[in-house]
Design an enzyme around this catalytic site. Sequence first.
Site, PDB file in Angstrom:
ATOM      1  N   ARG A  78      20.609  12.109 -25.143  1.00  8.03           N
ATOM      2  CA  ARG A  78      21.019  12.727 -26.580  1.00  8.03           C
ATOM      3  C   ARG A  78      22.459  12.049 -27.735  1.00  8.03           C
ATOM      4  NH1 ARG A  78      22.457  19.128 -24.803  1.00  8.03           N
ATOM      5  NH2 ARG A  78      23.004  18.600 -27.127  1.00  8.03           N
ATOM      6  N   LYS A 110      31.508  21.533 -31.823  1.00  7.22           N
ATOM      7  CA  LYS A 110      31.337  21.363 -33.208  1.00  7.22           C
ATOM      8  C   LYS A 110      30.802  23.068 -33.567  1.00  7.22           C
ATOM      9  CE  LYS A 110      27.671  18.849 -33.805  1.00  7.22           C
ATOM     10  NZ  LYS A 110      27.680  18.316 -32.302  1.00  7.22           N
ATOM     11  N   ARG A 149      20.197  23.724 -17.455  1.00  6.92           N
ATOM     12  CA  ARG A 149      18.557  23.408 -18.224  1.00  6.92           C
ATOM     13  C   ARG A 149      18.868  21.769 -18.335  1.00  6.92           C
ATOM     14  NH1 ARG A 149      21.851  24.501 -23.553  1.00  6.92           N
ATOM     15  NH2 ARG A 149      19.469  24.655 -24.176  1.00  6.92           N
ATOM     16  N   ARG A 199      22.193  15.133 -40.984  1.00  8.05           N
ATOM     17  CA  ARG A 199      21.832  14.352 -39.391  1.00  8.05           C
ATOM     18  C   ARG A 199      21.538  12.444 -39.817  1.00  8.05           C
ATOM     19  NH1 ARG A 199      20.871  17.526 -35.074  1.00  8.05           N
ATOM     20  NH2 ARG A 199      20.909  19.423 -35.486  1.00  8.05           N
ATOM     21  N   ARG A 212      27.576  22.402 -16.497  1.00 10.04           N
ATOM     22  CA  ARG A 212      27.486  23.581 -17.446  1.00 10.04           C
ATOM     23  C   ARG A 212      25.559  24.295 -16.433  1.00 10.04           C
ATOM     24  NH1 ARG A 212      27.096  24.246 -23.876  1.00 10.04           N
ATOM     25  NH2 ARG A 212      24.711  22.269 -23.779  1.00 10.04           N
TER      26      ARG A 212
END
Length: 223
Positions: A171, A13, A160, A88, A127
């Site tokens: 999430r 996004k 992370r 949201r 990542r």
Amino acid sequence: MRLVLVGPPGAGKGTQAAFIADRFGVPKISTGDIFRANVSQGTPLGQEAKKYMDAGDLVPDEVTIAMVRDRLAQDDAAEGFLLDGFPRNVHQAAVLDDILTELGARLDVVLELAVDDEEVVRRLSGRRTCRSCGHVWHLEFDPPSAEGVCDACGGELFQRDDDRAETVRHRLHVYAEQTAPLVGYYGERGLVEEVDALGPVAEVTERAVAALERAAGRVAPEA
């Protein structure tokens, strides 16, 4: 054009928002940007938000909504905007409807970046971030030359907490419960354009722009 961008974490996004906003000549408005601007400028809303942020708590809906209302009333958003990160949930979507009515405006399109959960996990869990310079690498799509070492500065790479597979799945669960219902809410009004978010960034951008141009052709001039 006034549009809302939705999609799960890892759908791209942020990347697409920048390209789309530039293509259509509208400001990109994200809740993160609004928070940072209000906090850095020391506005009353920024001071209120900072209390929650410093405590590690979520900024309450009423503070977020007040910031969004102020931002949408600014001159550069009069002819259009791209909202990323707001609304949201369906409650915030209903409030956005009220805000736009107050401003004498209306939402033109909701662009949904569609990607399946396993692809999101693959994208985010791969990542690795440099502790020194902050550069983000990807074990599959953009791997460093040496495992665990940043090509840019030689710093140590780490994963992370937000990028761990179990965190990503959580999430996604939160997104499915709270944000995904927006597609049904706006779909009932014929505002949703779904775009396949798989593939190279440039190809996804082309699909998104084509979808928005189709939507623009259906939008009647405002009275």
